[in-house]
Design an enzyme around this catalytic site. Structure first.
Site, PDB file in Angstrom:
ATOM      1  N   TYR A  56       0.837  -1.188   0.000  1.00 48.15           N
ATOM      2  CA  TYR A  56       0.000   0.000   0.000  1.00 48.15           C
ATOM      3  C   TYR A  56       0.874   1.241   0.000  1.00 48.15           C
ATOM      4  CZ  TYR A  56       0.306  -0.279   5.218  1.00 48.15           C
ATOM      5  OH  TYR A  56       0.713  -0.372   6.521  1.00 48.15           O
ATOM      6  N   CYS A  57       0.348   2.314  -0.601  1.00 52.01           N
ATOM      7  CA  CYS A  57       1.081   3.563  -0.771  1.00 52.01           C
ATOM      8  C   CYS A  57       2.490   3.321  -1.323  1.00 52.01           C
ATOM      9  CB  CYS A  57       1.163   4.333   0.547  1.00 52.01           C
ATOM     10  SG  CYS A  57       1.583   6.093   0.331  1.00 52.01           S
ATOM     11  N   PRO A  58       2.583   2.641  -2.483  1.00 46.82           N
ATOM     12  CA  PRO A  58       3.899   2.318  -3.038  1.00 46.82           C
ATOM     13  C   PRO A  58       4.648   3.565  -3.494  1.00 46.82           C
ATOM     14  CG  PRO A  58       2.181   1.843  -4.637  1.00 46.82           C
ATOM     15  CD  PRO A  58       1.485   2.207  -3.364  1.00 46.82           C
ATOM     16  N   LYS A  62       8.135  -5.058   2.395  1.00 48.65           N
ATOM     17  CA  LYS A  62       8.168  -3.654   2.807  1.00 48.65           C
ATOM     18  C   LYS A  62       7.789  -3.476   4.276  1.00 48.65           C
ATOM     19  CE  LYS A  62       5.706   0.685   1.688  1.00 48.65           C
ATOM     20  NZ  LYS A  62       4.856   1.327   0.672  1.00 48.65           N
TER      21      LYS A  62
END
Length: 277
Positions: free
Chosen positions: A145-147, A158
């Site tokens: 998420y939110c890469p 991550k």
């Protein structure tokens, strides 16, 4: 590159305990306040630590999802408070196992370019976790998420994401560090949010296709019993080695008016976003 972590004076403001029970919007106002104070030479370079209870911070693009209200209702039912920040980026999970760190520097004398800002944070995290420094990599983790291009990962999983905010000649480089808990569970929450908010509709903006298995906490990655509070203590100890003087404390009385101004602005913008259909 100049070693921005080595300063004659560092200011350290710890809100890893006091921030709980408060909205993350207050943290955005705090960083805006520090940007102006540091940028205008009214405060030394500052590092702020902050932790909030269960919240999901949404970006402007998230608020444009076709079924955003249903998505926010899902978050609320799962025990998370949705808020909207008036900036780029996408949904990020905050909870007591996530430590946020802001590095606030001045650009009055020397510009800090975008990549340099990210590199400063990466270097701080490597020094904070020396046992993992040679394993930490910075590149986009697809499926997270939110890469972003400065996702921090170990072995392709991550554990952190970095963003930047620039205001009044100040720059705040912010990172969320998943220290404790399950990275997969946090990612599952955001995956479900997008599923409900999209409901299969095509959109101009491409939202992330989240694969929860690519996310993890540092506890999981290092197989160590790390805690947010111990990490804050170690960060303070690290800062003491990077300066001649470490000033510890919250905003001073003469700085609170500025904070009140930025807090009102942040709250008004968030309310404006939430009131839009």
């Amino acid at each position: 590159m100049k070693d921005y972590l080595q300063q004659s004076v560092w200011r350290f403001w710890d809100q890893s305990v006091s921030g709980k029970g408060h909205s993350p919007l207050e943290s955005f106002a705090a960083d805006d306040t520090l940007c102006q104070l540091v940028g205008q030479g009214q405060s030394p370079s500052t590092i702020r630590t902050w932790v909030h209870d269960e919240s999901v911070v949404l970006g402007i693009q998230d608020h444009r999802l076709p079924h955003i209200q249903e998505g926010m209702e899902l978050l609320t039912k799962r025990g998370f408070t949705p808020i909207v920040r008036n900036s780029g980026g996408l949904a990020v999970v905050l909870d007591p196992g996530v430590l946020n760190i802001s590095i606030v520097l001045s650009e009055r004398e020397n510009k800090v370019d975008i990549n340099a800002g990210y590199d400063i944070m990466v270097e701080l995290i490597k020094r904070l976790f020396p046992q993992a420094a040679d394993k930490i990599e910075a590149y986009e983790i697809v499926g997270s998420y939110c890469p972003g291009s400065y996702d921090l990962s170990i072995g392709g999983r991550k554990f952190a994401g970095i963003s930047q905010r620039r205001l009044r000649q100040g720059i705040a480089v912010q990172i969320y560090l998943c220290i404790e808990g399950s990275g997969v569970e946090r990612a599952e929450l955001v995956r479900d949010f997008y599923k409900v908010s999209l409901q299969g509709e095509e959109t101009k903006f491409k939202y992330p296709d989240i694969h929860p298995e690519v996310m993890a906490s540092l506890c999981e990655l290092l197989d160590e019993q790390l805690t947010v509070q111990q990490t804050v203590i170690e960060l303070q100890q690290l800062l003491a080695t990077l300066c001649d003087e470490l000033k510890i404390g919250t905003l001073q009385a003469d700085e609170l008016d500025l904070y009140t101004f930025y807090l009102k602005r942040v709250l008004d913008r968030n309310q404006s976003m939430l009131s839009k259909d």
